[in-house]
Structures are given as structure tokens and as C-alpha cells.
Design a protein around this motif. Sequence first.
Motif, PDB file in Angstrom:
ATOM      1  N   ALA A   1       0.507  -1.523  -0.161  1.00 35.52           N
ATOM      2  CA  ALA A   1       0.005   0.220  -0.101  1.00 35.52           C
ATOM      3  C   ALA A   1       0.603   1.177  -0.505  1.00 35.52           C
ATOM      4  CB  ALA A   1      -0.638  -0.122   0.932  1.00 35.52           C
TER       5      ALA A   1
ATOM      6  N   TYR B   1       2.493   1.794  -3.793  1.00 34.79           N
ATOM      7  CA  TYR B   1       1.310   3.021  -4.094  1.00 34.79           C
ATOM      8  C   TYR B   1       1.259   4.136  -4.134  1.00 34.79           C
ATOM      9  CZ  TYR B   1       0.071  -1.072  -6.944  1.00 34.79           C
ATOM     10  OH  TYR B   1       0.371  -2.866  -8.357  1.00 34.79           O
ATOM     11  N   ARG B   2       0.786   4.555  -2.847  1.00 32.92           N
ATOM     12  CA  ARG B   2       0.919   5.905  -2.507  1.00 32.92           C
ATOM     13  C   ARG B   2       1.889   6.787  -2.466  1.00 32.92           C
ATOM     14  NH1 ARG B   2       1.677   6.445   3.854  1.00 32.92           N
ATOM     15  NH2 ARG B   2      -0.386   4.499   3.846  1.00 32.92           N
TER      16      ARG B   2
ATOM     17  N   ALA C   1      -3.399   2.658   0.847  1.00 30.35           N
ATOM     18  CA  ALA C   1      -2.411   3.803  -0.366  1.00 30.35           C
ATOM     19  C   ALA C   1      -3.494   5.372  -0.310  1.00 30.35           C
ATOM     20  CB  ALA C   1      -2.147   3.179  -1.714  1.00 30.35           C
TER      21      ALA C   1
END
Length: 169
Positions: free
Chosen positions: A52, A55-56, A132
Motif C-alpha cells: 500500500a 502505491y501511495r 494507499a
Amino acid sequence: FIKAYDDHSDAIFRHCYFRVFERERAKELTQEVFIKTWEYLRNGQEVKNLRAFLYRVANNLVIDESRKKKANSLEAMQEQGFDPKDDTHSRLLNFVEGGEMIRMLDQLEPKLRQAVMMRYLDDLDIKEIAAALEETENNISVRLHRGLEKIRKIYNENAIPLEVQQNHE
């Protein structure tokens, strides 16, 4: 960290590519994601969900990229290897269908589009998307539902009736 790169770099690349539509820039963004993550970890910061977090970071870089986005011309596409003369019928159909899907996604509000793309293109689950985007899982579920409903509506409004399709065959 090397295992994380091996496990997630292809997915992060696809995530970036489907947002910037330039192979080389998507590769660069993928590298930046892992460099920024490495620096974050090296500074002693803790990450509970690495996928996550990656993706952030990717989302933040794509947002920065979109601020300086350039128009994509046929010449630029040809420089990247697209040659309409060499495409087979099936590749051309896939290109058109992909273009149609992108057109439908472009009609969604940015938050809905982002949730749908992360779920169905990046194959993230609701919990990972929420982490994310730093949102609640409930918000993400609502966005996915609304986004899919809007896509269905757009599709149904633009669908060619079956009898018209048969007359053209």
C-alpha cells in the motif's frame, strides 16, 4: 527491500504506465517509487503495509507528473513504436477496445477513476487501496460501487444495438 522490489516492481510499473501512457516515463517513475521508499525506510520510518505504501508513493509521483503532462500526438506514439500499418486486426481491435475503456474511465470523477483503476488494473484489494489513498475502506467501497455504476451507464448509453451490429456483419 530487494524482495519487495522483485515482488512489486512490475505491478508498480503497470500502475504508473496506465496513468502516464509513456513506457520510459513509467520506468522512471517506478524507479523513483523505490528510491523514495528506500530513503523513507533508511530514515527509520516504519511502514506497516509495504504494498500500500508503494502505491501511495506511486500515486503521489503520478499526480506530480500529471501537473506537467504533455499532449500525446501520433508522432510521439510512433516514436514509441506504434505503427498502424504493422498492426494485425486483433491488435487493432484490442487497441480500440482499450481506447474505449480509457475513454469511459476518463469520464469518471478522478477519485472514482483512481479507485476503479487500482482495484481492477492494479489488482489491489479494498484494504490496500484505502491504505494507499489514506481513506477509509468504506469510502473506497462506495467509490468502487459508484464508479462501476457510472461505467455501466456510459457503456449502455453508447452500446450499439444488436440488430445494428448484425446488419454490419
